[in-house]
Structure formats: C-alpha cells, structure tokens
Design a protein around this motif. Structure first.
Motif, mmCIF file in Angstrom:
data_model
loop_
_atom_site.group_PDB
_atom_site.id
_atom_site.type_symbol
_atom_site.label_atom_id
_atom_site.label_comp_id
_atom_site.label_asym_id
_atom_site.label_seq_id
_atom_site.Cartn_x
_atom_site.Cartn_y
_atom_site.Cartn_z
ATOM 1 N N ILE A 127 0.832 -1.206 0.000
ATOM 2 C CA ILE A 127 0.000 0.000 0.000
ATOM 3 C C ILE A 127 0.863 1.251 0.000
ATOM 4 C CG2 ILE A 127 -1.631 1.342 1.376
ATOM 5 C CD1 ILE A 127 -2.836 -1.378 2.228
ATOM 6 N N VAL A 128 1.871 1.282 0.870
ATOM 7 C CA VAL A 128 2.751 2.452 0.934
ATOM 8 C C VAL A 128 3.477 2.642 -0.394
ATOM 9 C CG1 VAL A 128 4.803 3.414 2.041
ATOM 10 C CG2 VAL A 128 2.994 2.418 3.432
ATOM 11 N N GLY A 129 3.959 1.554 -1.003
ATOM 12 C CA GLY A 129 4.631 1.653 -2.298
ATOM 13 C C GLY A 129 3.702 2.177 -3.376
ATOM 14 N N THR A 130 2.449 1.735 -3.362
ATOM 15 C CA THR A 130 1.486 2.203 -4.346
ATOM 16 C C THR A 130 1.163 3.677 -4.137
ATOM 17 O OG1 THR A 130 0.548 -0.010 -4.486
ATOM 18 C CG2 THR A 130 -0.792 1.788 -5.342
ATOM 19 N N ILE A 131 1.005 4.085 -2.878
ATOM 20 C CA ILE A 131 0.724 5.496 -2.585
ATOM 21 C C ILE A 131 1.876 6.362 -3.064
ATOM 22 C CG2 ILE A 131 0.448 7.192 -0.723
ATOM 23 C CD1 ILE A 131 -1.112 4.966 0.793
ATOM 24 N N LEU A 132 3.096 5.980 -2.735
ATOM 25 C CA LEU A 132 4.254 6.761 -3.176
ATOM 26 C C LEU A 132 4.336 6.798 -4.695
ATOM 27 C CD1 LEU A 132 6.981 5.653 -0.631
ATOM 28 C CD2 LEU A 132 5.898 7.882 -0.810
ATOM 29 N N GLY A 133 4.080 5.667 -5.328
ATOM 30 C CA GLY A 133 4.110 5.632 -6.787
ATOM 31 C C GLY A 133 3.072 6.540 -7.398
ATOM 32 N N LYS A 149 -1.594 20.757 -0.131
ATOM 33 C CA LYS A 149 -0.915 21.848 -0.817
ATOM 34 C C LYS A 149 0.469 22.021 -0.182
ATOM 35 C CE LYS A 149 -1.131 26.827 -1.478
ATOM 36 N NZ LYS A 149 -1.901 28.052 -1.252
ATOM 37 N N GLY A 150 1.464 22.211 -1.006
ATOM 38 C CA GLY A 150 2.822 22.413 -0.515
ATOM 39 C C GLY A 150 3.621 21.135 -0.360
ATOM 40 N N PHE A 151 2.975 19.946 -0.567
ATOM 41 C CA PHE A 151 3.726 18.692 -0.462
ATOM 42 C C PHE A 151 4.867 18.729 -1.461
ATOM 43 C CE2 PHE A 151 4.684 14.439 -2.000
ATOM 44 C CZ PHE A 151 5.044 13.819 -0.813
ATOM 45 N N ASP A 152 6.067 18.434 -0.990
ATOM 46 C CA ASP A 152 7.254 18.450 -1.834
ATOM 47 C C ASP A 152 7.882 17.061 -1.807
ATOM 48 O OD1 ASP A 152 9.660 18.852 -3.151
ATOM 49 O OD2 ASP A 152 10.092 20.737 -2.100
ATOM 50 N N PRO A 153 7.773 16.301 -2.915
ATOM 51 C CA PRO A 153 8.311 14.935 -2.934
ATOM 52 C C PRO A 153 9.834 14.872 -2.797
ATOM 53 C CG PRO A 153 7.558 15.579 -5.110
ATOM 54 C CD PRO A 153 7.151 16.676 -4.171
ATOM 55 N N ARG A 154 10.501 16.011 -2.872
ATOM 56 C CA ARG A 154 11.966 16.021 -2.719
ATOM 57 C C ARG A 154 12.384 16.071 -1.252
ATOM 58 N NH1 ARG A 154 12.601 21.333 -6.144
ATOM 59 N NH2 ARG A 154 11.089 21.794 -4.537
ATOM 60 N N ARG A 155 11.444 16.324 -0.362
ATOM 61 C CA ARG A 155 11.757 16.486 1.052
ATOM 62 C C ARG A 155 11.204 15.322 1.871
ATOM 63 N NH1 ARG A 155 11.411 22.361 3.213
ATOM 64 N NH2 ARG A 155 11.755 20.988 4.955
ATOM 65 N N PRO A 156 11.773 15.067 3.041
ATOM 66 C CA PRO A 156 11.205 14.028 3.922
ATOM 67 C C PRO A 156 9.754 14.374 4.276
ATOM 68 C CG PRO A 156 13.346 14.757 4.733
ATOM 69 C CD PRO A 156 12.969 15.690 3.612
ATOM 70 N N ALA A 157 8.943 13.366 4.437
ATOM 71 C CA ALA A 157 7.531 13.603 4.733
ATOM 72 C C ALA A 157 7.014 12.529 5.673
ATOM 73 C CB ALA A 157 6.724 13.592 3.437
ATOM 74 N N LEU A 158 5.953 12.845 6.371
ATOM 75 C CA LEU A 158 5.253 11.901 7.211
ATOM 76 C C LEU A 158 4.035 11.425 6.446
ATOM 77 C CD1 LEU A 158 4.714 10.523 9.974
ATOM 78 C CD2 LEU A 158 3.410 12.567 10.576
ATOM 79 N N MET A 159 3.876 10.113 6.329
ATOM 80 C CA MET A 159 2.739 9.557 5.621
ATOM 81 C C MET A 159 1.839 8.870 6.640
ATOM 82 S SD MET A 159 2.577 6.755 2.575
ATOM 83 C CE MET A 159 3.549 7.792 1.530
ATOM 84 N N ILE A 160 0.569 9.206 6.613
ATOM 85 C CA ILE A 160 -0.402 8.583 7.506
ATOM 86 C C ILE A 160 -1.249 7.626 6.675
ATOM 87 C CG2 ILE A 160 -2.382 8.970 9.012
ATOM 88 C CD1 ILE A 160 -1.163 11.765 9.565
ATOM 89 N N VAL A 161 -1.256 6.368 7.081
ATOM 90 C CA VAL A 161 -2.066 5.351 6.420
ATOM 91 C C VAL A 161 -3.117 4.926 7.433
ATOM 92 C CG1 VAL A 161 -2.073 3.088 5.325
ATOM 93 C CG2 VAL A 161 -0.094 4.577 5.061
#
Length: 134
Positions: free
Chosen positions: A21-27, A117-129
């Motif tokens: 799921i996490v891989g699919t979300i990131l993809g 808004k403002g999500f930047d895929p180049r920076r570390p992020a917290l993902m809530i599933v």
C-alpha cells in the motif's frame, strides 16, 4: 525501514500489505511504479523536476493491491476473515451482527488519497495510512 500498522480493532496488518500500500501510494504521488515485486523494487520512471504542489489533491484511485478482499486468518481469533459462506459466495460476520458479503462490501479496490498543498516529494515527509474498521 520499519513497517507497523494496526487495524481499527488493534489487529496487526501484515507487513507485506502495508509495504504494498505504501509503495502504491508513493508511486501514485510521484508518478512512478514503486510496488515491491518480490525482494526488489521495480525501476523508477525517469526523474522529473518536481516541486511543491500548488494546490491540494484528493482523489479515489484504483489500486492493484489493496487490503481487501482479505482471505487470511484473523490473528486474534485464529479463524478466516471471510467466515460465512452461501454456496460460492463468501462474507464476513460482523461483530455487531449481520454479514458483509465480499462481492458487495470488499470488491472496491479504490483508495482515497489526499496530498496537501505544498507537499514536496523532494523532502522528507510523514505519511499517515489509516485502516478503518467497521
């Protein structure tokens, strides 16, 4: 990377499901295919110059891999999740009574995604599933 998740009833979610799921979300977010295919990941798409999102995005996205239909054993109860049969039809007996039939309740493989808004895929992020229960 450590993967740990629990469903609404506190039951552990298998790591392979969380990983998929996490891989699919990131993809989906990055526009690449990051699903784990055995021990290795598929090659990412060519690099694009991505920046922060100018506006939030929310969508129901069809996934190839989703946690339902789940045809495994419920760990705390040691019985199949799909524990009701009517001929070839399978269902889950709800703790509150009633039956949730697989073909009606667990056949939608869409996942609600929200990217702020403002999500930047180049920076570390917290993902809530969030795995909700009934």
């Amino acid at each position: 990377m450590t993967l740990s998740a629990h469903g609404g009833g506190g039951a552990p979610i298998p790591a392979r499901i969380v990983t998929a799921i996490v891989g699919t979300i990131l993809g989906t977010i990055l526009g690449t295919s990051l699903l784990l295919q055995g021990p290795a990941m598929s090659a990412p798409a060519p690099k694009r110059d991505l920046g922060p999102l100018p506006a939030s995005k929310t969508a129901l996205v069809a996934f190839e891999t989703t946690p339902f239909p789940y045809r495994g054993i419920v760990p705390e109860k040691n019985k199949p999740f799909l524990d009701v049969a009517d001929g070839a039809r399978l269902g889950h007996n709800s703790a509150r009574g009633g039956t949730y039939w697989e073909d009606q309740t667990y056949s939608d493989q869409r996942v609600l995604l929200h990217i702020p808004k403002g999500f930047d895929p180049r920076r570390p992020a917290l993902m809530i599933v969030f795995f909700h229960g009934n």
